[in-house]
Design a protein around this motif. Structure first.
Motif, PDB file in Angstrom:
ATOM      1  N   LYS A  49       0.838  -1.206   0.000  1.00  0.00           N
ATOM      2  CA  LYS A  49       0.000   0.000   0.000  1.00  0.00           C
ATOM      3  C   LYS A  49       0.872   1.255   0.000  1.00  0.00           C
ATOM      4  CE  LYS A  49      -3.112  -1.775   3.187  1.00  0.00           C
ATOM      5  NZ  LYS A  49      -4.167  -1.658   4.166  1.00  0.00           N
ATOM      6  N   LEU A  52       2.482   1.654  -3.412  1.00  0.00           N
ATOM      7  CA  LEU A  52       1.558   2.152  -4.438  1.00  0.00           C
ATOM      8  C   LEU A  52       1.220   3.623  -4.198  1.00  0.00           C
ATOM      9  CD1 LEU A  52      -0.826  -0.919  -4.890  1.00  0.00           C
ATOM     10  CD2 LEU A  52       1.022  -0.178  -6.395  1.00  0.00           C
ATOM     11  N   ASN A 212       2.969  -3.818  -8.309  1.00  0.00           N
ATOM     12  CA  ASN A 212       2.288  -3.127  -9.416  1.00  0.00           C
ATOM     13  C   ASN A 212       1.151  -3.952  -9.999  1.00  0.00           C
ATOM     14  OD1 ASN A 212       3.584  -0.616  -9.515  1.00  0.00           O
ATOM     15  ND2 ASN A 212       5.381  -1.542 -10.480  1.00  0.00           N
ATOM     16  N   TRP A 214      -1.038  -5.406  -8.580  1.00  0.00           N
ATOM     17  CA  TRP A 214      -2.302  -5.151  -7.874  1.00  0.00           C
ATOM     18  C   TRP A 214      -3.224  -4.290  -8.738  1.00  0.00           C
ATOM     19  CZ3 TRP A 214      -5.105  -6.930  -4.072  1.00  0.00           C
ATOM     20  CH2 TRP A 214      -6.135  -6.158  -3.559  1.00  0.00           C
ATOM     21  N   ASN A 215      -2.616  -3.453  -9.563  1.00  0.00           N
ATOM     22  CA  ASN A 215      -3.429  -2.515 -10.346  1.00  0.00           C
ATOM     23  C   ASN A 215      -3.540  -2.855 -11.829  1.00  0.00           C
ATOM     24  OD1 ASN A 215      -4.456  -0.888  -8.372  1.00  0.00           O
ATOM     25  ND2 ASN A 215      -2.622   0.399  -8.274  1.00  0.00           N
ATOM     26  N   THR A 216      -3.325  -4.102 -12.210  1.00  0.00           N
ATOM     27  CA  THR A 216      -3.562  -4.448 -13.620  1.00  0.00           C
ATOM     28  C   THR A 216      -5.061  -4.342 -13.893  1.00  0.00           C
ATOM     29  OG1 THR A 216      -3.889  -6.771 -13.148  1.00  0.00           O
ATOM     30  CG2 THR A 216      -1.636  -6.099 -13.705  1.00  0.00           C
ATOM     31  N   ASP A 217      -5.403  -4.129 -15.159  1.00  0.00           N
ATOM     32  CA  ASP A 217      -6.820  -4.003 -15.507  1.00  0.00           C
ATOM     33  C   ASP A 217      -7.599  -5.247 -15.097  1.00  0.00           C
ATOM     34  OD1 ASP A 217      -6.372  -1.551 -16.481  1.00  0.00           O
ATOM     35  OD2 ASP A 217      -6.284  -2.149 -18.610  1.00  0.00           O
ATOM     36  N   LYS A 220      -8.165  -5.356 -11.390  1.00  0.00           N
ATOM     37  CA  LYS A 220      -9.144  -4.341 -10.977  1.00  0.00           C
ATOM     38  C   LYS A 220     -10.566  -4.778 -11.334  1.00  0.00           C
ATOM     39  CE  LYS A 220      -6.950  -0.482 -12.435  1.00  0.00           C
ATOM     40  NZ  LYS A 220      -6.598   0.907 -12.615  1.00  0.00           N
ATOM     41  N   ARG A 223     -11.720  -7.516  -9.043  1.00  0.00           N
ATOM     42  CA  ARG A 223     -12.093  -7.012  -7.715  1.00  0.00           C
ATOM     43  C   ARG A 223     -13.462  -6.350  -7.752  1.00  0.00           C
ATOM     44  NH1 ARG A 223      -6.579  -5.565  -7.254  1.00  0.00           N
ATOM     45  NH2 ARG A 223      -6.937  -3.384  -7.744  1.00  0.00           N
ATOM     46  N   ASP A 230     -10.558  -2.181  -3.165  1.00  0.00           N
ATOM     47  CA  ASP A 230      -9.427  -1.836  -4.019  1.00  0.00           C
ATOM     48  C   ASP A 230      -8.179  -1.485  -3.220  1.00  0.00           C
ATOM     49  OD1 ASP A 230      -9.328  -2.001  -6.730  1.00  0.00           O
ATOM     50  OD2 ASP A 230     -10.641  -0.289  -7.067  1.00  0.00           O
ATOM     51  N   ASP A 231      -8.330  -1.288  -1.913  1.00  0.00           N
ATOM     52  CA  ASP A 231      -7.190  -0.779  -1.151  1.00  0.00           C
ATOM     53  C   ASP A 231      -6.559  -1.821  -0.237  1.00  0.00           C
ATOM     54  OD1 ASP A 231      -9.195  -1.080   0.631  1.00  0.00           O
ATOM     55  OD2 ASP A 231      -9.197   0.981   1.387  1.00  0.00           O
TER      56      ASP A 231
END
Ligand code: PEP
Ligand code: MG
Length: 895
Positions: A49, A52, A212, A214-217, A220, A223, A230-231
């Motif tokens: 966290k 990011l 990183n 964690w934030n691939t399309d 996301k 999720r 998201d966090d």
């Protein structure tokens, strides 16, 4: 105090999933209970966290990693990437919930041009060492540097071809060392950088790549769909490498403590000799069964069985385990509570109860309404079925078989001719609506569970499989292909909306045995069935009955006819929470209501109403009969009256034609005049509900009289009818007060005529924000509140419920405005808040008020948990959902 970002595997436990992720927490737990886990450490989700948020790793993190790494090196008596005897590690992502789209594992971190020589010396196995090195470059290139995996795969294929072999493990030392050079070149050409020779840099970069990812399309999207926050961030696990590819006495595998399809206790799994990590799942070679492993390595197998047994007892559930054997020594790399089918979930829960591992309350939490719903849909009879040709997202459950069509018009025409069709599209849009309605199932090659096709299909209760990516759909030429296999218009296909499977044949559909159990009881449903099915039926029965014992919420059904009422009772409904009366004016009776609307004077009107009375009375009599001893809540007429009249456009055409031919019919003209007069731009906000009752003389009185007389008739025949009258769309207490007084007058009149008492409660729907906010006034004139969450959602959001799902909900879901349609699951922070306000304000003025829900949300699992928390008395839902609501209300009570 500095934050602890790094935990040794020997520090954590399974309770620390938030901080260590699922994988890290379970590794620590296994270490704690003495299971052989290769040592290592976990970098926490907190570190992710911060990374990011800041864009760089926090300074203390680097230092804590150095410390943890040194400790690991001391324990293993090796240094990371040492040129004589290197310590090698794996880097794995591990969020709290396992998630597709997260970075894949990187193995053999620490190898470089020097340490590969050290590994050769230590293992005396150059083939193994070079293979490990080429895998590292390949995985690192693909996952950390984002180089297209096919580039490496092509070179690997070429090397095998050049050497004339088929399998990876047949590659020679020369081929492999050459491949390492080739792979390094690919890395340089594609990324402009050399493959890093510094072991720590390899490790740090891999860790950053995990953060990183964690934030691939894809992550996301997943999720959003699964409603995972998201966090949360992901943890990273760094573990000492153990090798399954060190020869014939090594290997790697996965296993389950029970059969995840049936729940049967045993050892289920796959083993691959002389292989590393992902080879098992990737299906490169055919795997062996665990029995084969038992023959190959009896000692290791018996140790593994012991561990499986321990893990299952420890986790008190089916465990799914990954293991590696390195030169005869067993290592456990991962475990987690295993996924299972709906039927296995019920069976396993009860098996564990019978084995005295969990309590009945815990068993109830292990199953859910979604799984029960799956078991209530018809299913394919898979006994002689072939393998699926492809698989997509299980978007809307059930089994559908029909002929393939590729456009909406064909779907409609074929369906009109009595064909069952499946609509195949790349994706759907509102223009396809006609075809979707006509089809029995929908199959798309693009889009996920929240695509237009999926959302609309679920809304219509249609089977759908979406995003079957291997399927190439050619809408213009009307065919589809999966590889070389072609599906033409008119070919049979079968789609399973519960699994996502697609078949290119007609598979017979079987009715659900669980529905049979619910309607006919255990004995009938079990007759002639195999043991597994009988066990399933018994398990569902025991869990449902336990839920009934525990739940605080009562479960009623929305039923409009005696037939629905009978089904609802069989499914366990404890009454009717909503009997809509509008259907009673449709069909043949439409003319009668038309006569009421068009009556020229009071006398005509009363005559027309009188004609309806006996019909209505009979409707109610039959329903009360089915529901004897249980409450029936009858809602007085709600929809705008013009819904019972012919369509305005049709009337206009007819009238125009008649004028042209000079054959004007006076009755038609009058009808047209009345319909035009009643025209509304927003009928949902117009003359409906209680407003209609207040301005249409005699209409509600007729309905109340029919209810009261039917009740009196039932009492006269010795029965025990329990009746409530419900007024729709109330926004002001005055509306309810006036309507109530008029209704009470009619009831008393009937009671006097029949010389009996008619204890009928009168309450209101709360389905407008104003009603919720003024509940302290409305509560004074109501005996009960029933939340009409459909209209309440519509009016709180200002969404037209008939339009928005097809128009823009798919886009809203994609944008993350909400994660699920508020018409499906209650919007707790908006609509839910109004519900809480209304309950509190109502109770504050009338402690005897009782509360229920009769909108669609009454049958939705997540919403039911909310209604339980708010403390409502009952939920009411469609008969089919009654068992689901019973189960979920029980789960809510013990959760
Ligand atoms: C509601 O609005 O939630 C409701 C149950 O009534 P209807 O769906 O008939 O408008
Ligand atoms: Mg309503």
């Amino acid at each position: 105090m500095t934050t602890q970002f790094v935990y040794s595997f020997s520090e954590g436990s399974k309770e620390l999933k938030d901080l260590l992720g699922g994988k890290g927490a379970n590794l620590a737990e296994m270490m704690r209970i003495g299971i052989p886990v290769p040592p290592g450490f976990t970098i926490t989700t907190e570190a992710c966290k911060e990374f990011l948020a800041l864009g760089v790793a926090p300074l203390e993190l680097e230092i804590q990693i150095t410390k943890a790494l040194r400790e690991l090196e001391d324990e293993m008596q090796k240094r990371l990437g040492d040129k004589k005897d290197p310590l090698l590690v794996s880097v794995r992502s591990g969020a709290k919930f396992s998630m597709p789209g997260m970075m894949e594992t990187i193995l053999n971190v620490g190898l470089n041009d020097e340490s590969v020589q050290g590994l050769i010396k230590q293992t005396k196995n150059p083939r193994f060492a070079w293979d490990a090195y080429r895998r590292l470059i390949q995985m690192y290139g693909k996952t950390v540097l984002g180089i297209e995996g096919q580039k490496f795969a092509n070179e690997l294929d070429k090397a095998k071809k050049d050497q004339g072999v088929v399998d990876d493990h047949q590659l020679s030392v020369e081929s492999l060392s050459k491949l390492v050079e080739t792979f390094k070149n690919i890395v340089f050409q594609e990324s402009g950088k050399n493959f890093p020779q510094d072991p720590r840099e390899q490790m740090d970069q891999s860790m950053r790549a995990v953060f990183n990812s964690w934030n691939t399309d894809r992550a996301k999207l997943y999720r959003r769909r699964e409603r995972i926050a998201d966090d949360l961030g992901t943890a990273v696990n760094i573990g000492t490498m153990v090798f399954g590819n060190m020869g014939e006495d090594s290997g790697t595998g996965v296993c389950f403590t029970r059969d995840p399809a049936t729940g049967e206790l045993g050892a289920y799994g796959d083993y691959l000799q002389n292989a590393q990590g992902e080879d098992v799942v990737s299906g490169i070679r055919n795997t062996l069964s665990l029995e084969d492993l038992g023959r190959l390595h009896p000692d290791v197998f018996s140790e593994l069985r012991g561990i499986m047994y321990n893990l299952e007892t420890h986790y008190r559930d089916l465990c799914d385990i990954e293991f590696t054997i390195e030169r005869g020594k067993l290592w456990i790399l991962q475990t987690r509570v295993g996924k299972r089918t709906a039927s296995a979930a019920f069976r396993i829960a009860m098996q564990l109860v019978d084995e005295h591992i969990i309590t009945m309350d815990e068993a109830l939490v292990r199953v859910n309404g979604g799984q029960l719903a799956q078991l209530m849909f018809p299913q394919f009879d898979m006994r002689n079925a072939p393998k699926a040709i492809t698989k997509g997202m299980a978007a809307s459950p059930g089994a559908a078989v029909g002929k393939a069509v590729f456009d909406s018009e064909t779907a409609t025409t074929w369906a009109e001719n009595g064909e069952r069709v499946i609509l195949l599209r790349r994706e759907t849009n509102p223009d396809d609506l006609g075809g979707m309605i006509a089809a029995v199932g929908i199959l798309t090659s693009r889009g996920g569970k929240t695509s237009h096709a999926a959302v609309v299909a679920r809304g219509m209760g249609k089977v759908a499989v979406c995003g079957a990516e291997e399927l190439e759909v050619n809408e213009n030429e009307k065919f589809a292909k999966v590889g070389s296999l072609r599906i033409n218009e008119g070919d049979y296909i079968s789609i399973d909306g519960s699994t996502g499977e697609v078949f290119n044949v007609e598979i017979p559909v079987e009715p659900s045995t669980i529905v049979r159990y619910l309607t006919d009881g255990i004995a009938d449903a079990s007759e002639g069935k195999e043991d597994g099915t009988r066990e399933l039926i018994r398990s569902v029965d025991r869990l449902l009955r336990h839920a009934d014992r525990r739940r605080k919420l009562r479960v009623r059904a929305n039923a409009d006819t005696d037939l629905d009422a009978a089904v609802a009772r069989k499914f366990g409904a404890e009454g009717i929470g909503l009997c809509r009366t509008e259907h009673m004016f449709l069909g043949e009776r439409r003319v009668l209501i038309e006569r009421v609307i068009l009556a020229k004077n009071n006398e005509h009107r009363e005559e027309a109403l009188a004609a309806l009375l006996p019909l209505q009375r009979e409707d109610f009599f039959n329903i009360f009969k089915e529901m004897d001893g249980h409450t029936t809540t009858i809602r007085l007429l709600d929809p705008p009256l013009h819904e019972f009249l012919p369509n305005l456009a049709d009337l206009k055409v007819k009238s125009a034609l008649a004028r042209e031919r000079n054959q004007v019919i006076e009755a038609d003209e009058r009808l047209l005049y009345e319909v035009e007069k009643m025209y509304e731009s927003n009928p949902m906000l117009g003359l409906r509900g209680v407003r209609l009752g207040l301005v249409s003389p005699g209409l509600y009185e007729l309905q109340v009289r029919a209810i009261a007389e039917a009740m009196a008739d039932r009492i006269a025949s010795g029965a025990n009818p329990k009746v409530e009258i419900m007024i729709p769309l109330v926004g002001s207490h005055m509306e309810l007060k006036i309507t109530r007084l008029a209704a009470e007058e009619v009831i008393q009149e009937v009671a006097r005529e029949r010389k009996i008492e008619l204890p009928i409660e009168i309450g209101t729907m709360i389905e407008l924000p104003r009603a919720a906010l003024t509940a302290n006034r409305i509560g004074l004139v109501a005996d009960f509140f029933s939340f009409g969450t459909n209209d309440l959602t519509q009016t709180t959001w200002g969404f037209s419920r008939d339009d928005v799902e097809a128009e823009f909900f798919a886009k809203y879901l994609e944008l993350g405005v909400f994660t699920i349609s508020p018409f499906e699951t209650i919007d707790q922070s908006g609509v839910g808040e109004l519900l809480i306000i209304a309950t509190e304000r109502g109770k504050s003025v009338n402690p005897n008020l009782h509360f229920g829900v009769c909108g669609e949300h009454g049958g939705d699992p997540e919403s039911i948990h909310f209604f339980h928390k708010v403390g409502l008395d009952y939920v009411s839902c469609s008969p089919f959902r009654v068992p689901i609501a019973r189960l979920e209300a029980g789960r809510a009570a013990v959760s």
